[in-house]
Design an enzyme around this catalytic site. Structure first.
Site, PDB file in Angstrom:
ATOM      1  N   TYR A  77       0.831  -1.215   0.000  1.00  0.00           N
ATOM      2  CA  TYR A  77       0.000   0.000   0.000  1.00  0.00           C
ATOM      3  C   TYR A  77       0.865   1.265   0.000  1.00  0.00           C
ATOM      4  CZ  TYR A  77      -2.739   3.645   2.407  1.00  0.00           C
ATOM      5  OH  TYR A  77      -3.308   4.825   2.799  1.00  0.00           O
ATOM      6  N   THR A 114       1.912  -9.602   0.921  1.00  0.00           N
ATOM      7  CA  THR A 114       0.756  -8.699   0.945  1.00  0.00           C
ATOM      8  C   THR A 114       0.789  -7.744  -0.251  1.00  0.00           C
ATOM      9  OG1 THR A 114       1.945  -7.180   2.402  1.00  0.00           O
ATOM     10  CG2 THR A 114       0.472  -8.758   3.466  1.00  0.00           C
ATOM     11  N   ALA A 134       9.550  -2.808   3.182  1.00  0.00           N
ATOM     12  CA  ALA A 134       9.022  -4.154   3.448  1.00  0.00           C
ATOM     13  C   ALA A 134       9.082  -4.473   4.939  1.00  0.00           C
ATOM     14  CB  ALA A 134       9.846  -5.183   2.672  1.00  0.00           C
ATOM     15  N   ALA A 135       7.925  -4.739   5.540  1.00  0.00           N
ATOM     16  CA  ALA A 135       7.867  -5.045   6.978  1.00  0.00           C
ATOM     17  C   ALA A 135       6.454  -5.479   7.331  1.00  0.00           C
ATOM     18  CB  ALA A 135       8.242  -3.810   7.797  1.00  0.00           C
ATOM     19  N   SER A 152       8.042   4.527  12.328  1.00  0.00           N
ATOM     20  CA  SER A 152       6.655   4.720  12.748  1.00  0.00           C
ATOM     21  C   SER A 152       6.572   5.558  14.014  1.00  0.00           C
ATOM     22  CB  SER A 152       6.037   3.344  13.034  1.00  0.00           C
ATOM     23  OG  SER A 152       4.796   3.486  13.687  1.00  0.00           O
ATOM     24  N   TYR A 160       6.003  -4.301  17.816  1.00  0.00           N
ATOM     25  CA  TYR A 160       6.081  -3.601  16.524  1.00  0.00           C
ATOM     26  C   TYR A 160       6.870  -2.296  16.664  1.00  0.00           C
ATOM     27  CZ  TYR A 160       4.740  -0.573  12.684  1.00  0.00           C
ATOM     28  OH  TYR A 160       4.791   0.318  11.639  1.00  0.00           O
ATOM     29  N   LYS A 205      10.746  -1.119  15.050  1.00  0.00           N
ATOM     30  CA  LYS A 205      11.051   0.080  14.266  1.00  0.00           C
ATOM     31  C   LYS A 205      12.171   0.883  14.925  1.00  0.00           C
ATOM     32  CE  LYS A 205       8.498  -0.598  10.782  1.00  0.00           C
ATOM     33  NZ  LYS A 205       9.105  -0.701   9.437  1.00  0.00           N
ATOM     34  N   PHE A 228       3.064   8.864  10.897  1.00  0.00           N
ATOM     35  CA  PHE A 228       1.922   8.857  11.816  1.00  0.00           C
ATOM     36  C   PHE A 228       0.824   8.004  11.164  1.00  0.00           C
ATOM     37  CE2 PHE A 228       3.159  11.365  15.542  1.00  0.00           C
ATOM     38  CZ  PHE A 228       4.489  11.545  15.178  1.00  0.00           C
ATOM     39  N   ASN A 229      -0.455   8.374  11.259  1.00  0.00           N
ATOM     40  CA  ASN A 229      -1.504   7.454  10.772  1.00  0.00           C
ATOM     41  C   ASN A 229      -1.750   7.664   9.281  1.00  0.00           C
ATOM     42  OD1 ASN A 229      -1.811   7.702  13.766  1.00  0.00           O
ATOM     43  ND2 ASN A 229      -3.337   6.125  13.375  1.00  0.00           N
ATOM     44  N   LEU A 269      -8.274   2.316  11.392  1.00  0.00           N
ATOM     45  CA  LEU A 269      -9.610   2.850  11.653  1.00  0.00           C
ATOM     46  C   LEU A 269     -10.415   3.124  10.376  1.00  0.00           C
ATOM     47  CD1 LEU A 269     -11.753   4.048  13.561  1.00  0.00           C
ATOM     48  CD2 LEU A 269     -10.519   6.233  13.412  1.00  0.00           C
TER      49      LEU A 269
HETATM   50  C1  UD1 Z   1      -0.971   2.116  15.463  1.00  0.00           C
HETATM   51  C2  UD1 Z   1       0.456   2.541  15.433  1.00  0.00           C
HETATM   52  C3  UD1 Z   1       0.894   2.849  14.049  1.00  0.00           C
HETATM   53  C4  UD1 Z   1       0.652   1.668  13.174  1.00  0.00           C
HETATM   54  C5  UD1 Z   1      -0.799   1.302  13.233  1.00  0.00           C
HETATM   55  C6  UD1 Z   1      -0.989   0.024  12.443  1.00  0.00           C
HETATM   56  C7  UD1 Z   1       0.994   3.647  17.552  1.00  0.00           C
HETATM   57  C8  UD1 Z   1       1.134   4.959  18.243  1.00  0.00           C
HETATM   58  N1  UD1 Z   1       0.606   3.721  16.257  1.00  0.00           N
HETATM   59  O1  UD1 Z   1      -1.753   3.246  15.140  1.00  0.00           O
HETATM   60  O2  UD1 Z   1       2.265   3.135  14.021  1.00  0.00           O
HETATM   61  O3  UD1 Z   1       1.007   1.959  11.834  1.00  0.00           O
HETATM   62  O4  UD1 Z   1      -1.176   1.061  14.580  1.00  0.00           O
HETATM   63  O5  UD1 Z   1      -2.146  -0.634  12.781  1.00  0.00           O
HETATM   64  O6  UD1 Z   1       1.208   2.597  18.099  1.00  0.00           O
HETATM   65  N2  UD1 Z   1     -10.091   2.892  16.614  1.00  0.00           N
HETATM   66  C9  UD1 Z   1     -11.426   2.789  16.933  1.00  0.00           C
HETATM   67  N3  UD1 Z   1     -12.147   1.772  16.370  1.00  0.00           N
HETATM   68  C10 UD1 Z   1     -11.600   0.854  15.527  1.00  0.00           C
HETATM   69  C11 UD1 Z   1     -10.220   0.969  15.203  1.00  0.00           C
HETATM   70  C12 UD1 Z   1      -9.500   2.004  15.768  1.00  0.00           C
HETATM   71  O7  UD1 Z   1     -11.951   3.599  17.690  1.00  0.00           O
HETATM   72  O8  UD1 Z   1     -12.318  -0.045  15.088  1.00  0.00           O
HETATM   73  C13 UD1 Z   1      -9.320   4.020  17.141  1.00  0.00           C
HETATM   74  C14 UD1 Z   1      -8.102   3.620  17.944  1.00  0.00           C
HETATM   75  O9  UD1 Z   1      -8.423   3.518  19.308  1.00  0.00           O
HETATM   76  C15 UD1 Z   1      -7.154   4.794  17.658  1.00  0.00           C
HETATM   77  C16 UD1 Z   1      -7.572   5.285  16.276  1.00  0.00           C
HETATM   78  O10 UD1 Z   1      -8.850   4.724  16.030  1.00  0.00           O
HETATM   79  O11 UD1 Z   1      -7.414   5.825  18.559  1.00  0.00           O
HETATM   80  C17 UD1 Z   1      -6.621   4.830  15.177  1.00  0.00           C
HETATM   81  O12 UD1 Z   1      -6.420   3.430  15.324  1.00  0.00           O
HETATM   82  P1  UD1 Z   1      -5.532   2.592  14.290  1.00  0.00           P
HETATM   83  O13 UD1 Z   1      -5.947   2.898  12.899  1.00  0.00           O
HETATM   84  O14 UD1 Z   1      -5.576   1.168  14.744  1.00  0.00           O
HETATM   85  O15 UD1 Z   1      -4.045   3.184  14.433  1.00  0.00           O
HETATM   86  P2  UD1 Z   1      -3.173   3.471  15.760  1.00  0.00           P
HETATM   87  O16 UD1 Z   1      -3.467   2.493  16.809  1.00  0.00           O
HETATM   88  O17 UD1 Z   1      -3.263   4.911  16.067  1.00  0.00           O
END
Ligand code: UD1
Length: 322
Positions: A11, A35, A74-75, A117, A141, A145, A169-170, A187
């Protein structure tokens, strides 16, 4: 430059590969297609199919392509999976970095750009986080990194390599349907999946110390992330670097604000369920992106609506064609 991108069919890797083509680099891809998808590659991209853990294969690929630089993407990247299976993560992500570096030293490839990350900062960091915020990862994880950065720094020092680590970041959004994020962990794709199948997306906690009680993150368009790679590589063509940069927007968005943005972009007035906190989730992780702007002039361009809209366009196109 001639740039070999590991994970170039993934991606993020595919977006990076396109951005580098766009800037006039000659780009090749190493991918094991675990993937990655061939349909994401720019036509006629040279592909070396195999694992980065196979040092001899990587060295041969670097020599054959006559690479000037490696972008090592790649990771494995699922935080939960890294907690359940840390040995797998340390092998893929840490041994993977070692293997790529060993191959680079053997093939005399002198530049490396590494995908790191924001997970290196862990739960305790207070936003906005700068590159000197203490790093205390809260998952294997995140540790892989951080260790990757350290190994690269040590090897670069000993062997005279130029290096940069980009702490994403995200990452969200897509530049084209075939480049959509098909991962199920993050998310925004999870909300799309729920909305498309008529179930309520889940909000992990509304009792955090944030204005609306849900977690705040820094969602950055993958095209901006790709552009950051191109900007750093262009700098590396003429300067020797040893640097770490945050790759974020500097803007925080709560989970509830993401729900509102998805409603606006999709036009679907869906409901969501607020459930308990997910263990290990920090309340607020937003980048301070000033260092890279001041040093090499990169900053994000897309706003949240662009990012969510591009992700939705790619999602709907990809799901209607399968
Ligand atoms: C984490 C890692 C990031 C990694 C990513 C991969 C940290 C700080 N960040 O990001 O480096 O690339 O995972 O998965 O560790 N949420 C909901 N509902 C859901 C899913 C998520 O509310 O169904 C919320 C989570 O609580 C979070 C936000 O959405 O607050 C983003 O979540 P997510 O997309 O999983 O990423 P991070 O956990 O922030």
């Amino acid at each position: 430059m001639r740039v070999l991108v590991t994970g170039g069919a993934g991606y993020i890797g595919a977006h990076v590969t396109r951005a580098l083509h766009g800037d006039g680099h000659d780009v090749g891809v190493i991918d094991d297609f675990s993937t990655g998808e061939r349909g994401r590659l720019v036509p006629d991209t040279p592909v070396y199919e195999g694992s980065v853990l196979d040092t001899a294969f990587v060295e041969t690929s670097l020599r054959h392509f006559a690479a000037d630089a490696v972008v090592h993407i790649a990771a494995k990247k699922a935080v939960d999976e890294s907690v359940a299976n840390p040995l797998f993560y340390y092998k893929e992500n840490v041994t993977g970095v070692q293997s790529v570096l060993e191959a680079m030293v053997g093939a005399e490839t002198r530049r490396i750009l590494f995908s790191s990350s924001a997970a290196v900062y862990g739960e305790q960091a207070a936003s906005p986080v700068t590159e000197v915020t203490p790093t205390v990862p809260s998952s294997p994880y995140g540790w892989t990194k951080l260790m990757g950065e350290q190994i690269i720094s040590d090897v670069a020092e000993a062997h005279g390599l130029s290096w940069a680590a980009l702490r994403y970041f995200n990452v969200a959004g897509a530049a084209a349907p075939e480049l959509a994020d098909r991962g199920e962990n993050n998310l925004i794709p999870k909300v799309f999946r729920a909305v498309s199948s008529g179930v309520h997306p889940k909000v992990f906690g509304d009792d955090y110390p944030t204005p609306d009680g849900s977690c705040i993150r820094d969602y950055i368009h993958v095209d901006d992330v790709a552009d950051a790679h191109a900007t750093v590589l262009n700098k590396m063509a003429t300067s020797k670097l040893a640097v770490i940069y945050n790759i974020g927007t500097g803007r925080g968005t709560s989970v509830l604000e993401i729900m509102a943005a998805v409603r606006q972009v999709t036009g679907v007035d869906f409901e969501y369920d607020i459930i308990g906190r997910r263990p290990g989730d920090p309340a607020d992780v937003v980048a301070d992106p000033v260092k890279i702007r001041l040093e090499i002039g990169w900053e994000s361009r897309h706003n949240l609506t662009d990012t969510v809209d591009s992700a939705w366009q790619a999602w709907t196109a990809a799901t209607s064609s399968t």
